[in-house]
Design an enzyme around this catalytic site. Sequence first.
Site, PDB file in Angstrom:
ATOM      1  N   PRO A   9     -16.387 -54.895 -34.450  1.00 12.33           N
ATOM      2  CA  PRO A   9     -15.870 -55.031 -33.158  1.00 12.33           C
ATOM      3  C   PRO A   9     -14.823 -55.452 -34.128  1.00 12.33           C
ATOM      4  O   PRO A   9     -14.218 -56.077 -34.566  1.00 12.33           O
ATOM      5  CB  PRO A   9     -16.762 -56.674 -33.098  1.00 12.33           C
ATOM      6  CG  PRO A   9     -17.295 -56.799 -34.157  1.00 12.33           C
ATOM      7  CD  PRO A   9     -17.260 -55.261 -35.253  1.00 12.33           C
ATOM      8  N   CYS A  92     -13.966 -63.591 -38.075  1.00 14.32           N
ATOM      9  CA  CYS A  92     -12.937 -63.551 -37.540  1.00 14.32           C
ATOM     10  C   CYS A  92     -11.799 -65.002 -37.828  1.00 14.32           C
ATOM     11  O   CYS A  92     -12.270 -66.638 -37.632  1.00 14.32           O
ATOM     12  CB  CYS A  92     -12.963 -63.483 -36.201  1.00 14.32           C
ATOM     13  SG  CYS A  92     -11.308 -63.868 -35.764  1.00 14.32           S
TER      14      CYS A  92
END
Length: 337
Positions: A9, A92
């Site tokens: 992703p 992230c």
Amino acid sequence: MDRRLSIAPMMDWTDRHCRAFHRALTSRALLYTEMVTAPAVIHGDRERLLGFDPVEHPVALQLGGSDPVQLAEAARIGEAFGYDEINLNVGCPSDRVQSGRFGACLMREPALVADCMASIREAVSVPATVKCRIGVDDQDPDISLFETVDACAAAGVEVFVVHARKAWLQGLSPKENRDVPPLDYGLVRRLKRERPHLSVSINGGIASLGEAEAHLDAADGVQLDGVMLGRAAYHEPAILGQADRRLFGTDTPDTDAFDAIERYRPYMAARLADGVHLPAMTRHMLGLMHGRPGARAFRRILTVEATRSGAGLEVVDRAVEAVREAEARMEQRTEAA
């Protein structure tokens, strides 16, 4: 679900058009959405955020957040949309993610991650999985990775994708966090060795299918369950055309760049008819001819001509023809020599 290869992703990259394009190259790799926050899923434009084409299956939805109730609701919505997996982002490192108390900073709160995952698992029948780093800042990865994994495993989670780098939340930008912290592949392999009942895929710095094959090699007695490719799959997507044969063992022919464009063409035509602008789709193709004669002309045509008003598939045809012509000239020169 066979997890030998998945595509990471990546924010602003792995949108629905990118995924449809990657699917034209590989029928087997597991594709992931960009991270979508749980509040956005609950309160935002769901079709814009979550809509995808059936051709993308198998495809996983990656969620961001740290509120178990919100994540459960977002997971239910994702499952209703047809996603094959719900994944929680625990990796992230961006400032926006830190301010929202999700992403890599959750490596400091393994119990909270486990609570989130327990809520997601209870909410859906599809696999609930975790993508994490090995630690953040001054954490000892030997401790932080295992604490996070073990807490989630106690909540029933069985599938983990591990980016084999720390995230430095203080002092490094998100871009630097993709390259500067050293990779520790050995720690990920140790996780699999010591937790053989869990599915462990490795991510980070893997630049080719050859490297992917090496990670899947059980020569040291450790059989990782999968490899996740990120930037390599995006910047040189043609490598995915060999993935079904090399990583999944299928007996189907490899998909070359020209075949991939033909397969992607019906999708592009359908989206153009829906009002999608051509550059939204062709921007993901710019690296497809990497290393081939005519690659520069291919990129230029798709970058410049695709942006013109009313641009359609004839632009893609011109870009393809530029490569074919360049390769024909190269062949003629070779024969003349």
